[in-house]
Design an enzyme around this catalytic site. Sequence first.
Site, short mmCIF file in Angstrom:
data_model
loop_
_atom_site.label_atom_id
_atom_site.label_comp_id
_atom_site.label_asym_id
_atom_site.label_seq_id
_atom_site.Cartn_x
_atom_site.Cartn_y
_atom_site.Cartn_z
N CYS A 1 -48.25 1.59 -30.22
CA CYS A 1 -48.70 2.21 -31.46
C CYS A 1 -47.52 2.36 -32.42
CB CYS A 1 -49.33 3.58 -31.18
SG CYS A 1 -49.90 4.42 -32.68
N CYS B 1 -47.31 5.68 -34.31
CA CYS B 1 -46.92 6.77 -33.41
C CYS B 1 -45.44 6.70 -33.07
CB CYS B 1 -47.77 6.72 -32.14
SG CYS B 1 -49.54 6.87 -32.44
#
Length: 185
Positions: free
Chosen positions: A132, A135
């Site tokens: 991700c 993230c």
Amino acid sequence: MSPVDRLREALPDAARDVRLNLQAVLQGGALTEGQRWGVAVASAAAARQPALLSAVLAEARSRGLDSAAEDGLAAAALMAMNNVYYRFRHMVGKPGYTEMPARLRMGRLAQPATSRADLELFSLAASAINGCEACVRTHEDVVVKGGIGEEAVHDAVRIAAVIHAAAVALEAGEVAGGHEAVSAA
């Protein structure tokens, strides 16, 4: 022989570099012992290889790092949820989704057993494994602003990479039939 040493020995010959790297990344460096093993636990949980997770957890706990182990497990579980959700929002890129509230509980991030910066570091490692980008960027920013330097972040991601490689090597060895299942005991 420690649980991780037994696991290293069980890695197939094709993963000799992983075997050596696993030993190297779990020693010294810019991370504290708790950070190193919390990252290892989060990474092993994110890599989803039971024997690896069992060995890493046993090793962390044998070193008295129960809080780091618990935060590592919490980080992996939360990132399993968040990485899917935020990766979707990032990949689609539509403002409408970005403006919608996530409405996902993440209370553990506010109540770590170690420290907020350490839990974010463990989350960064799991997010790197889960792929991700949004993230990873967010956790890296929080970690650095929380006082953990870039060298420590780099060490954490190296641990995540090697733990992930060990999980792949163990699974490949099991599928190939060249090695018996590994036990952390």
